[in-house]
Every structure is written in C-alpha cells, then in structure tokens.
Design a protein around this motif. Sequence first.
Motif, PDB file in Angstrom:
ATOM      1  N   LYS A 268      -5.310  -7.076  -2.344  1.00 20.29           N
ATOM      2  CA  LYS A 268      -5.531  -7.544  -3.712  1.00 20.29           C
ATOM      3  C   LYS A 268      -4.289  -7.352  -4.571  1.00 20.29           C
ATOM      4  O   LYS A 268      -3.998  -8.169  -5.459  1.00 20.29           O
ATOM      5  N   GLY A 269      -3.548  -6.282  -4.316  1.00 17.84           N
ATOM      6  CA  GLY A 269      -2.333  -6.029  -5.084  1.00 17.84           C
ATOM      7  C   GLY A 269      -1.283  -7.098  -4.865  1.00 17.84           C
ATOM      8  O   GLY A 269      -0.565  -7.486  -5.794  1.00 17.84           O
ATOM      9  N   VAL A 270      -1.168  -7.587  -3.633  1.00 19.93           N
ATOM     10  CA  VAL A 270      -0.224  -8.658  -3.315  1.00 19.93           C
ATOM     11  C   VAL A 270      -0.640  -9.934  -4.031  1.00 19.93           C
ATOM     12  O   VAL A 270       0.191 -10.636  -4.631  1.00 19.93           O
ATOM     13  N   ILE A 271      -1.925 -10.233  -3.988  1.00 20.74           N
ATOM     14  CA  ILE A 271      -2.441 -11.437  -4.655  1.00 20.74           C
ATOM     15  C   ILE A 271      -2.185 -11.362  -6.161  1.00 20.74           C
ATOM     16  O   ILE A 271      -1.833 -12.365  -6.793  1.00 20.74           O
ATOM     17  N   LYS A 272      -2.307 -10.171  -6.748  1.00 20.79           N
ATOM     18  CA  LYS A 272      -2.016 -10.012  -8.176  1.00 20.79           C
ATOM     19  C   LYS A 272      -0.561 -10.338  -8.476  1.00 20.79           C
ATOM     20  O   LYS A 272      -0.243 -10.941  -9.512  1.00 20.79           O
ATOM     21  N   ASN A 273       0.341  -9.932  -7.583  1.00 24.25           N
ATOM     22  CA  ASN A 273       1.748 -10.292  -7.769  1.00 24.25           C
ATOM     23  C   ASN A 273       1.944 -11.799  -7.698  1.00 24.25           C
ATOM     24  O   ASN A 273       2.696 -12.383  -8.491  1.00 24.25           O
ATOM     25  N   TYR A 274       1.263 -12.445  -6.759  1.00 28.39           N
ATOM     26  CA  TYR A 274       1.356 -13.904  -6.651  1.00 28.39           C
ATOM     27  C   TYR A 274       0.808 -14.586  -7.906  1.00 28.39           C
ATOM     28  O   TYR A 274       1.378 -15.567  -8.392  1.00 28.39           O
ATOM     29  N   GLU A 275      -0.292 -14.052  -8.425  1.00 27.79           N
ATOM     30  CA  GLU A 275      -0.880 -14.621  -9.639  1.00 27.79           C
ATOM     31  C   GLU A 275       0.063 -14.443 -10.828  1.00 27.79           C
ATOM     32  O   GLU A 275       0.186 -15.333 -11.687  1.00 27.79           O
TER      33      GLU A 275
ATOM     34  N   GLN B 268       0.827  -1.205   0.000  1.00 28.47           N
ATOM     35  CA  GLN B 268       0.000   0.000   0.000  1.00 28.47           C
ATOM     36  C   GLN B 268       0.861   1.254   0.000  1.00 28.47           C
ATOM     37  O   GLN B 268       0.524   2.255  -0.654  1.00 28.47           O
ATOM     38  N   GLN B 269       1.977   1.225   0.719  1.00 27.17           N
ATOM     39  CA  GLN B 269       2.872   2.382   0.758  1.00 27.17           C
ATOM     40  C   GLN B 269       3.472   2.657  -0.621  1.00 27.17           C
ATOM     41  O   GLN B 269       3.627   3.812  -1.032  1.00 27.17           O
ATOM     42  N   ILE B 270       3.801   1.596  -1.348  1.00 24.51           N
ATOM     43  CA  ILE B 270       4.419   1.741  -2.669  1.00 24.51           C
ATOM     44  C   ILE B 270       3.413   2.199  -3.713  1.00 24.51           C
ATOM     45  O   ILE B 270       3.694   3.104  -4.514  1.00 24.51           O
ATOM     46  N   THR B 271       2.242   1.589  -3.729  1.00 22.51           N
ATOM     47  CA  THR B 271       1.274   1.851  -4.806  1.00 22.51           C
ATOM     48  C   THR B 271       0.254   2.930  -4.472  1.00 22.51           C
ATOM     49  O   THR B 271      -0.374   3.490  -5.369  1.00 22.51           O
ATOM     50  N   GLY B 272       0.037   3.196  -3.185  1.00 18.66           N
ATOM     51  CA  GLY B 272      -0.951   4.195  -2.793  1.00 18.66           C
ATOM     52  C   GLY B 272      -2.353   3.652  -2.674  1.00 18.66           C
ATOM     53  O   GLY B 272      -3.296   4.382  -2.378  1.00 18.66           O
ATOM     54  N   ASN B 273      -2.528   2.333  -2.917  1.00 19.59           N
ATOM     55  CA  ASN B 273      -3.829   1.690  -2.749  1.00 19.59           C
ATOM     56  C   ASN B 273      -3.581   0.221  -2.447  1.00 19.59           C
ATOM     57  O   ASN B 273      -2.445  -0.230  -2.412  1.00 19.59           O
ATOM     58  N   ASP B 274      -4.661  -0.533  -2.211  1.00 22.65           N
ATOM     59  CA  ASP B 274      -4.481  -1.930  -1.840  1.00 22.65           C
ATOM     60  C   ASP B 274      -4.711  -2.896  -2.995  1.00 22.65           C
ATOM     61  O   ASP B 274      -4.707  -4.110  -2.814  1.00 22.65           O
ATOM     62  N   SER B 275      -4.912  -2.356  -4.211  1.00 22.84           N
ATOM     63  CA  SER B 275      -5.342  -3.209  -5.323  1.00 22.84           C
ATOM     64  C   SER B 275      -4.357  -3.296  -6.487  1.00 22.84           C
ATOM     65  O   SER B 275      -4.573  -4.070  -7.414  1.00 22.84           O
ATOM     66  N   THR B 276      -3.295  -2.525  -6.464  1.00 21.69           N
ATOM     67  CA  THR B 276      -2.354  -2.488  -7.585  1.00 21.69           C
ATOM     68  C   THR B 276      -1.136  -3.361  -7.301  1.00 21.69           C
ATOM     69  O   THR B 276      -0.534  -3.269  -6.218  1.00 21.69           O
ATOM     70  N   ALA B 277      -0.788  -4.185  -8.262  1.00 22.74           N
ATOM     71  CA  ALA B 277       0.404  -5.023  -8.110  1.00 22.74           C
ATOM     72  C   ALA B 277       1.655  -4.153  -8.100  1.00 22.74           C
ATOM     73  O   ALA B 277       1.716  -3.108  -8.757  1.00 22.74           O
ATOM     74  N   VAL B 278       2.657  -4.583  -7.360  1.00 20.16           N
ATOM     75  CA  VAL B 278       3.917  -3.848  -7.277  1.00 20.16           C
ATOM     76  C   VAL B 278       4.798  -4.192  -8.469  1.00 20.16           C
ATOM     77  O   VAL B 278       4.944  -5.359  -8.836  1.00 20.16           O
ATOM     78  N   LYS B 279       5.357  -3.170  -9.087  1.00 20.25           N
ATOM     79  CA  LYS B 279       6.317  -3.357 -10.174  1.00 20.25           C
ATOM     80  C   LYS B 279       7.579  -2.581  -9.829  1.00 20.25           C
ATOM     81  O   LYS B 279       7.522  -1.368  -9.598  1.00 20.25           O
ATOM     82  N   VAL B 280       8.700  -3.270  -9.771  1.00 17.72           N
ATOM     83  CA  VAL B 280       9.971  -2.632  -9.434  1.00 17.72           C
ATOM     84  C   VAL B 280      10.388  -1.718 -10.577  1.00 17.72           C
ATOM     85  O   VAL B 280      10.465  -2.169 -11.733  1.00 17.72           O
TER      86      VAL B 280
END
Length: 248
Positions: free
Chosen positions: A188-195, A39-51
């Motif tokens: 949800k963003g974490v789950i998207k990364n796992y997917e 959430q700190q990186i993306t600003g929401n709880d639904s976006t996957a993290v991309k380095v």
Amino acid sequence: MNYYRIPLHEKLHIEKEYTEEELVAFTEKMITKTNALQQQITGNDSTAVKVPYSDEEVFAMAQNGYAKLPKSLQEFHYENESIKPSLLRYLLSYMGFGGYLNPFTNEAQVNTLKPNFTLPMTTCHEMGHQVGIGSESECNFIGFVAATHNDDLYFQYSAYSIITRYCLANLEQMEEGKGKAYFEKLNKGVIKNYEEHEAFWDGYHTPIDTFFEFFYDNFLKANQQEGIISYSRFVGLAIGYSKVDSVQ
C-alpha cells in the motif's frame, strides 16, 4: 552528436527485445524488490516513502552509485559534479519534464518539485546525459543501474519503484488489464507513492505539456530516436542486462 553514438545494447552485447514471459518474470522480481525496500525503509507496508535528504545531499550522494558502476559500464564514470535544481522547475512541471541537460554548460538541471521519492532516480538519469548518453532509454537504464548500485536505500527504492511502474505500463501495452494483477501485489505504501506521482502531474496538466510532449517527441525522432516512447524502452535494456550481469 550523442544521439548518434553506437547504441548501448550493441556495446554491451545484450538484447533489448523481450518476450511476454521475460517481462512478467522481471516485473515480479522488481515488485519483490520494491516492496522489500518500502517495508525496510518505513517499517510497515502502508506508509509512503519520503526521501529525508535535501536536494543538494541527493545530488552529492548520486555520485556514489556512478562510482560503483559495474566494469562493463565504467566508461560512464561520473567525474565533474555539475548538477542543480532548475530555476525553471515550475515551467518544467507545466511542460511535463523532470529535468534537462543545459547543452551550453553541460549542467544537469533537475525539476525538484516532483514527489521526492523520484528525485534520486531522476538525478541519476540526468547525470547519464552529462556523461555522454543522448538516448532517453539509455539514460533511464544507466540511471537505474547507478541508483541500484548506490548503498543508500532511498536511491534503490527510487530506482526499483520507477522501473516497476514502467514494467506495469509495458504489460498494459501488451494486453489491456494484464498489469492489474501485478499492481495488486504492491504494498500500500508503494501505491501511495504512485498516487502522489500521478496527482502531481495531473495538477500541472495543461495544453502546454501536450504541446511540448509533441514537440519533444518529434525532436527525438528527428535525431534517430524512438520518440517519447523511448523512455520506457529501458525495461528491455534492464532485462537484457540482467542476463549477463546482476541487477541488485
């Protein structure tokens, strides 16, 4: 020869075994950290993290975490930079490997085709082999500590999201379905990364990776290791280490 070194848990005087209650408590702690970083990186709880860094930037930044290892792990200080994207990354993907150490040059070779949120942790893992660690579980552990002690949020997220997956898998090994309730606590963003991670490996799954998994499993066992399962053993090291030193 590094496979026959004194085990890290003995040198650190920590336990590598844990109870179900300890695993549950540690899993909840890791989920909280992973969610907060996403959430700190993306600003929401639904976006996957991309380095956002290049491979070379990740390799250079990874050294910062090794420079900040706790005193108890200072012997693994990383001094000589020698890490690069593997030219065989497509083959590594079909073989099911995230990287390897070239035994002739001591260069860490990283499979940079993998979803890039895993790259910081994978890099720190391969660097662990370079500083003299043979055990896969210990490399996962030292990589986790190095990545979580890195000031960069993407390194921290990479480490926490990966250990959380291992924690959930270990809960499932204890009791089928036990990890589901904890998985549902993830953003949800974490789950998207796992997917994304699962889809990548599914895309490269062939009989080749099954063969090499069998081959490497037996190679590890021939060198007094626990086989492929040893990768997940680092959860026990992390739980034991958290009792004697802080894991950010």
